[in-house]
Design a protein around this motif. Sequence first.
Motif, PDB file in Angstrom:
ATOM      1  N   MET A 146       0.838  -1.204   0.000  1.00  0.00           N
ATOM      2  CA  MET A 146       0.000   0.000   0.000  1.00  0.00           C
ATOM      3  C   MET A 146       0.866   1.245   0.000  1.00  0.00           C
ATOM      4  O   MET A 146       0.562   2.232  -0.683  1.00  0.00           O
ATOM      5  CB  MET A 146      -0.913   0.010   1.221  1.00  0.00           C
ATOM      6  N   ALA A 147       1.950   1.208   0.793  1.00  0.00           N
ATOM      7  CA  ALA A 147       2.872   2.345   0.808  1.00  0.00           C
ATOM      8  C   ALA A 147       3.489   2.556  -0.576  1.00  0.00           C
ATOM      9  O   ALA A 147       3.659   3.698  -1.038  1.00  0.00           O
ATOM     10  CB  ALA A 147       3.968   2.105   1.850  1.00  0.00           C
ATOM     11  N   LEU A 148       3.806   1.463  -1.256  1.00  0.00           N
ATOM     12  CA  LEU A 148       4.358   1.561  -2.605  1.00  0.00           C
ATOM     13  C   LEU A 148       3.326   2.139  -3.573  1.00  0.00           C
ATOM     14  O   LEU A 148       3.658   2.980  -4.430  1.00  0.00           O
ATOM     15  CB  LEU A 148       4.811   0.181  -3.071  1.00  0.00           C
ATOM     16  N   ALA A 149       2.076   1.715  -3.443  1.00  0.00           N
ATOM     17  CA  ALA A 149       1.016   2.258  -4.296  1.00  0.00           C
ATOM     18  C   ALA A 149       0.844   3.756  -4.068  1.00  0.00           C
ATOM     19  O   ALA A 149       0.652   4.523  -5.021  1.00  0.00           O
ATOM     20  CB  ALA A 149      -0.297   1.526  -4.021  1.00  0.00           C
ATOM     21  N   LYS A 150       0.910   4.178  -2.806  1.00  0.00           N
ATOM     22  CA  LYS A 150       0.794   5.608  -2.504  1.00  0.00           C
ATOM     23  C   LYS A 150       1.955   6.385  -3.109  1.00  0.00           C
ATOM     24  O   LYS A 150       1.777   7.501  -3.622  1.00  0.00           O
ATOM     25  CB  LYS A 150       0.737   5.827  -0.995  1.00  0.00           C
ATOM     26  N   PHE A 151       3.148   5.795  -3.064  1.00  0.00           N
ATOM     27  CA  PHE A 151       4.313   6.451  -3.659  1.00  0.00           C
ATOM     28  C   PHE A 151       4.112   6.667  -5.156  1.00  0.00           C
ATOM     29  O   PHE A 151       4.350   7.765  -5.678  1.00  0.00           O
ATOM     30  CB  PHE A 151       5.559   5.595  -3.403  1.00  0.00           C
ATOM     31  N   PHE A 152       3.657   5.625  -5.852  1.00  0.00           N
ATOM     32  CA  PHE A 152       3.447   5.749  -7.294  1.00  0.00           C
ATOM     33  C   PHE A 152       2.325   6.745  -7.608  1.00  0.00           C
ATOM     34  O   PHE A 152       2.429   7.515  -8.567  1.00  0.00           O
ATOM     35  CB  PHE A 152       3.117   4.393  -7.899  1.00  0.00           C
ATOM     36  N   LYS A 153       1.275   6.725  -6.803  1.00  0.00           N
ATOM     37  CA  LYS A 153       0.166   7.651  -7.041  1.00  0.00           C
ATOM     38  C   LYS A 153       0.603   9.090  -6.793  1.00  0.00           C
ATOM     39  O   LYS A 153       0.265  10.003  -7.563  1.00  0.00           O
ATOM     40  CB  LYS A 153      -1.015   7.285  -6.132  1.00  0.00           C
ATOM     41  N   ASP A 154       1.352   9.315  -5.716  1.00  0.00           N
ATOM     42  CA  ASP A 154       1.836  10.673  -5.423  1.00  0.00           C
ATOM     43  C   ASP A 154       2.763  11.172  -6.526  1.00  0.00           C
ATOM     44  O   ASP A 154       2.703  12.335  -6.915  1.00  0.00           O
ATOM     45  CB  ASP A 154       2.571  10.695  -4.086  1.00  0.00           C
ATOM     46  N   ARG A 155       3.635  10.284  -7.005  1.00  0.00           N
ATOM     47  CA  ARG A 155       4.561  10.685  -8.069  1.00  0.00           C
ATOM     48  C   ARG A 155       3.812  11.033  -9.343  1.00  0.00           C
ATOM     49  O   ARG A 155       4.119  12.025 -10.010  1.00  0.00           O
ATOM     50  CB  ARG A 155       5.572   9.569  -8.332  1.00  0.00           C
ATOM     51  N   LYS A 156       2.806  10.234  -9.656  1.00  0.00           N
ATOM     52  CA  LYS A 156       1.999  10.511 -10.841  1.00  0.00           C
ATOM     53  C   LYS A 156       1.195  11.786 -10.665  1.00  0.00           C
ATOM     54  O   LYS A 156       1.065  12.594 -11.596  1.00  0.00           O
ATOM     55  CB  LYS A 156       1.062   9.328 -11.107  1.00  0.00           C
TER      56      LYS A 156
END
Length: 450
Positions: A430-440
């Motif tokens: 989930m933390a990884l998904a948040k990282f990718f979403k924030d970057r996008k």
Amino acid sequence: MAHSTENAHRNGQRIGSDSSEKQLCQYPTSGSVLSQSPTAVEDREQDWPSGWRPYTALFGCFLLMFLSWGLINCYGTFLSYYSESLFRGDDLMLSNLIGSTQSFVVLFFSFITGRLLDANHSRELLLAGSIIITIGMFMLSISNGNGGLNQGNYGLTWLTQGLVTGLGMACFFVSSSQIIATWFHKRKGFAIGVVASGASICKSFVVAVLLARPNPAHPFRKPEKWMSKRTWVDTSAFRDAAFCSFTASICALFLGFYCVFFSLEEWAATNGIAHKGTPPPGSKVTLSTYWLLCIMNGCSTFGRLSSAWLCDKFGALKVHMMVTVVSSMLCLFLWTFADTLAPALVFAILFGAFSGSVIGLPPASMAAILGPEPDRQARLGQWTGMMYTAAAPFALVGPVITGHLVTKYETYLGVQIWSGACLLVSAMFMALAKFFKDRKGTSGGSNEKV
């Protein structure tokens, strides 16, 4: 010549009209924007939707969640009865397999129900689900003789409760969150949380089917061809790093989550913390195992509602990740050291509250990953369904593995560590998904909370 020009002009108008209609109903291509009615645009600008329809739909979807995932939450009580009476002496993994089959079927068919919901076929799904669940539960009631010691018919029990009722619940599960998401836009997380709290409360089919209706102003995606791979599988999702990471987190989640609910009553009885049926004379154990599971499910209502409010304020992915970490720590530390009634009750209360958030927030987190654009939100049913379908095999094998561990080693420590570790891995993804979403979001200029 003039006549030909006039005909061409009329044909051009007709073709243009048809093209505009296809833009509304057709599978949206990348970068396309679905047409919306003025009502839909007005609704998106409001903090809370107006009128009575959104709130009756909210209540109906709340009932749908009970009639799907709520029945799975209660399976621990079924399992306790099966291991004590109908299938006494059998490997615990066989009883766990019935409940995990329900989970598998509900999740596996989610990509189909999600796509049908995006095409506005909710009424047909709800009617089918009502009929199938009714048949499954009725046949379960007559498939095990008088219900006496070792009178159970395992094959029929698996078929009626695991497979048939699972098929019916599959029609309701994604429907409950997807239908309400068409009404509540700015308060989507809260509305989905209210719906998710229905997993701990019992209500009726008829009211749910009558009230759970999607917003007619919502942009629906009706494909030109149903018999097409692209209709059922949105391949663009696999190019979205946040979607892939979050799907991996839900797979890890279901690998360990329901091992807790399936094992709680048997764990309490085996360790002398609570009793089954009538307590033996002179016993100091005063609480029935049934009440532990009831307390856990009841407290999950508070967790689902509070986390739903928090995710609208701080972002669904962030809240989802934090409650998953806490649930993991509760399994690894509090549950493993609980050996009397007091800490067992504390665990049931706390894990119930936090786990309710964990299992109730995936649709809200997926909505956050998609973003607020109408053409993206029109894919919510399909993306959520694909996510749950990917998690189906993990939901099937997790309880089976832990059930066999209990039978072989005669301890529940393996279940406790397994569940806690799976939840911790889920939080990491989930933390990884948040990282990718924030970057996008940063590169795209989106300010949406995730």
